[in-house]
Design an enzyme around this catalytic site. Structure first.
Site, PDB file in Angstrom:
ATOM      1  N   TYR A   1     -14.440  33.541  46.400  1.00  0.00           N
ATOM      2  CA  TYR A   1     -13.807  32.387  45.757  1.00  0.00           C
ATOM      3  C   TYR A   1     -12.773  32.790  44.708  1.00  0.00           C
ATOM      4  CZ  TYR A   1     -17.481  29.373  47.744  1.00  0.00           C
ATOM      5  OH  TYR A   1     -18.320  28.683  48.579  1.00  0.00           O
TER       6      TYR A   1
ATOM      7  N   ARG B   1      -9.776  33.443  47.033  1.00  0.00           N
ATOM      8  CA  ARG B   1      -9.437  32.364  47.956  1.00  0.00           C
ATOM      9  C   ARG B   1      -9.128  31.049  47.230  1.00  0.00           C
ATOM     10  NH1 ARG B   1     -13.917  29.825  51.603  1.00  0.00           N
ATOM     11  NH2 ARG B   1     -14.910  31.795  51.029  1.00  0.00           N
TER      12      ARG B   1
ATOM     13  N   GLU C   1     -12.071   6.283   5.398  1.00  0.00           N
ATOM     14  CA  GLU C   1     -11.622   7.030   6.576  1.00  0.00           C
ATOM     15  C   GLU C   1     -12.876   7.484   7.324  1.00  0.00           C
ATOM     16  OE1 GLU C   1      -9.260   9.941   4.591  1.00  0.00           O
ATOM     17  OE2 GLU C   1      -7.866   8.427   3.824  1.00  0.00           O
TER      18      GLU C   1
ATOM     19  N   TYR D   1       0.823  -1.209   0.000  1.00  0.00           N
ATOM     20  CA  TYR D   1       0.000   0.000   0.000  1.00  0.00           C
ATOM     21  C   TYR D   1       0.859   1.261   0.000  1.00  0.00           C
ATOM     22  CZ  TYR D   1      -2.909   3.829   1.591  1.00  0.00           C
ATOM     23  OH  TYR D   1      -3.527   5.038   1.689  1.00  0.00           O
TER      24      TYR D   1
ATOM     25  N   PHE E   1      -1.466   7.770  12.065  1.00  0.00           N
ATOM     26  CA  PHE E   1      -1.795   9.084  11.493  1.00  0.00           C
ATOM     27  C   PHE E   1      -3.025   9.715  12.134  1.00  0.00           C
ATOM     28  CE2 PHE E   1      -3.528   5.680   8.801  1.00  0.00           C
ATOM     29  CZ  PHE E   1      -4.884   5.847   9.066  1.00  0.00           C
TER      30      PHE E   1
ATOM     31  N   HIS F   1      -3.975  16.427  -3.417  1.00  0.00           N
ATOM     32  CA  HIS F   1      -4.302  16.632  -2.011  1.00  0.00           C
ATOM     33  C   HIS F   1      -4.025  18.069  -1.551  1.00  0.00           C
ATOM     34  CE1 HIS F   1      -4.846  12.402  -2.091  1.00  0.00           C
ATOM     35  NE2 HIS F   1      -4.772  12.210  -0.784  1.00  0.00           N
TER      36      HIS F   1
ATOM     37  N   ASN G   1       1.556  12.377   5.164  1.00  0.00           N
ATOM     38  CA  ASN G   1       0.743  11.558   6.052  1.00  0.00           C
ATOM     39  C   ASN G   1       1.233  11.702   7.489  1.00  0.00           C
ATOM     40  OD1 ASN G   1      -1.192   9.754   6.811  1.00  0.00           O
ATOM     41  ND2 ASN G   1      -0.512   8.097   5.481  1.00  0.00           N
TER      42      ASN G   1
END
Length: 590
Positions: A367, A370, A501, A136, A416, A166, A279
């Site tokens: 508060y 404190r 994905e 792959y 990834f 991409h 990637n």
């Protein structure tokens, strides 16, 4: 008189030399003095004499020994380069180092060990291609096309097409500082030797970084799995000589021209190299590193500002007694209480305000005063937790498939996926926001005369002057914006790539909004009245440059040395989140 031209970061400086029997080290110090002279923060250089650097001739690139005399190694009008180098091995970089790389404080080189691992990893990939194995991302398509086998003759085209297709991000480009961080981090991850990048390509990336040749990287477009594909593709595209690039010398221009202007060639992708470049989680992580470093700086200064507020409001320091906090020994809570005591309850700097109400009948405060150790404390502990996650991610191999040269195989996995930094940065936003939220309430107490016994909005001639009235409104507005930004982005997921994905982290937005939250906290804590825009910015710069911390730290350190018995485990280091069996190795700076 002989003169030499010294290159420091992005500037060229002429340095005259009356006596060429001076050393190369002297030349470096003289150049540094000129460099920091007109820099508001000394260019990030604390002390010239403590600065370590290397000097090399620009013409031959040969390193010069610091003890060499100028007359022995240089000629009149020679050009030399002065710089600090961080040696990357993929295992030792910290968030602090990465931010400094983004600021241009260092250049990069690989360790010898990293070079060996990179070469061994590449040799395995070359064998896979030579033997026509189906693996792959090396000899197949990507995502939904993982089962499509690509002919050997088209493997390089496959990688180039991957980067081009991409490169689909949108929005404003990352700043040069953030692009430098992104590029440096990708180099560090590839230096681990588990991505299959060739040493030739990795060295070309390092040369581009050292020359500040920075690709146009849009800030939007990543879903945080499979890694930060779009931004890292834009990063790689510029290195290929395509798209736009920026450098101090050229400004924005065609990437090919920018590279040529610096004597560099576009990279030519070998099998698997396109995938190796794009990637990973480096966009999330690099922005996250900046966010956590800035959060850490603002958090410790928040303690100082809160202590000053308590002093002005005539609060009591009894709530910060060490025995109270030892009964609930969270490290952040203990640390904040200790800082309050060091600033408000020390014989070294007695306070007239404190003396004026030492015997009053007030038992306890609101508060927002404190409970600062409890509220600020968890913010500090969360920042430390997030920093640990980010530092681990900085030195993690997040490619796919992973290349294991020692085993002679590649393995597909899911490193990834950006869920780790995405979740951590969502936590960071929530924690840092709380510093601003409680601070805004203290501003209200300061401005409200019924709560502070001070003039309304801290101004004389109220009515004629409005004082901090609208400055407080600005703080409230920033806190309100942060409440929306603190909604976790990592609770969302949209399936992509034809359901291949099918779960993603949305970590890119987690990182970007964490930075916005931190920025709002910095701005909100820096509010000051007067000629408002200028004064607010001046106060903001004090926090950004950590001037508040620099002033207070000596008092805190002195108190810790003189008032804390060694037997008491109140230092947060006693509760370190990192395993003592595996301390983080420090990066080597030369």
């Amino acid at each position: 008189m002989p003169r030499f031209t010294v290159h420091i970061r992005d500037e060229w400086l002429a340095v005259p030399c009356r006596d060429t029997k001076n050393t190369i080290q002297w030349l470096g110090y003289e150049a540094l003095k000129r460099y920091i002279k007109n820099k508001p923060d000394n260019g990030g250089i604390k002390a010239v004499k403590d600065t370590r650097f290397v000097v090399r001739r620009c013409q031959s690139l040969g390193l010069l020994d610091a003890d060499d005399t100028i007359e022995d190694v240089l000629e009149d009008n020679d050009f030399v380069e002065l710089g600090n180098y961080i040696s990357l091995d993929g295992n030792s970089l910290s968030s602090t180092d990465l931010v400094n790389l983004g600021r241009g404080l260092y250049k990069i080189k690989l360790t010898a060990e990293a070079e060996i691992k990179v070469v061994q990893s590449r040799e395995l990939l070359d064998t896979i291609v030579k033997e026509n194995k189906v693996v792959y991302g090396i000899t197949t398509g990507f995502g939904k096309f993982a089962r499509t086998v690509i002919p050997v003759s088209k493997l390089e085209e496959l990688q180039e097409n991957l980067v081009r297709s991409h490169s689909a991000g949108v929005g404003n480009p990352l700043s040069p500082e953030r692009t430098r961080m992104l590029l440096a981090l990708r180099i560090n991850v590839l230096a681990k030797g588990h991505s299959g990048i060739s040493l030739e390509t990795l060295q070309a990336m390092i040369q581009a970084f050292n020359a500040s040749c920075l690709s146009f990287v849009p800030e939007k477009g990543t879903v945080g799995a499979s890694g930060d594909l779009a931004p890292l593709s834009h990063l790689a595209l510029g290195l290929m000589g395509e798209g736009k690039m920026w450098s101090p010398k050229s400004g924005w221009a065609d990437a090919k021209y920018v590279l040529e202007a610096h004597g560099l060639r576009p990279i030519s992708l070998k099998p698997k190299e396109g995938l190796a470049l794009i990637n990973g989680t480096q966009m999330i992580t690099s922005l996250g590193a900046e966010a956590v470093e800035r959060a850490q700086a603002i958090a410790r200064q928040a303690d100082i500002v809160a202590a000053l507020t308590l002093e002005v409001l005539k609060g009591t320091t009894k709530a910060f007694d060490s025995d109270i906090h030892l009964l609930r020994p969270h490290p952040g809570q203990i640390e904040v209480a200790q800082r309050f005591r060091s600033l408000l309850d020390s014989d070294h700097h007695p306070s007239q305000i404190a003396e004026s109400h030492r015997f009053c009948d007030r038992v306890q405060d609101a508060y927002t005063m404190r409970c600062c150790p409890q509220v600020h404390g968890i913010a500090n502990d969360t920042i430390n937790f997030v920093q640990n996650i980010i530092n681990t991610e900085i030195n993690s191999a997040t490619d796919n498939p992973m290349v294991f040269a020692e085993r002679g195989e590649t393995i597909s996995g899911g490193n990834f996926h950006g869920e780790y930094p995405a979740k951590a940065l969502d936590f960071l936003s929530i924690a840092v926001h709380e510093l601003a939220s409680i601070s805004e309430r203290r501003v209200e107490r300061l401005c409200n005369p019924s709560l502070s016994e001070l003039p309304a909005f801290l101004v004389n001639e109220g009515g004629l002057n409005s004082g901090f009235m609208i400055a407080h409104c600005t703080a409230a507005a920033l806190v309100s914006e942060n409440k929306v930004l603190c909604h976790p982005s990592s609770v969302d997921s949209l399936s992509t790539s034809a359901a291949t994905e099918d779960h993603v982290s949305m970590g890119g937005w987690a990182a970007r909004k964490a930075l916005r939250v931190v920025e709002h906290v910095e701005q909100g804590r820096g509010l000051k009245t007067g000629s408002c825009p200028q004064d607010i910015e001046a106060a903001h710069r004090l926090l950004i440059e950590q001037k508040v911390w620099d002033v207070a730290k000596p008092y805190i350190d002195k108190y810790q040395m003189e008032y804390i018995p060694e037997s008491r485990p109140i230092s947060p280091t006693a509760f370190s989140l990192e395993s003592p069996a595996s301390p983080r190795k420090r990066v080597r700076v030369e």
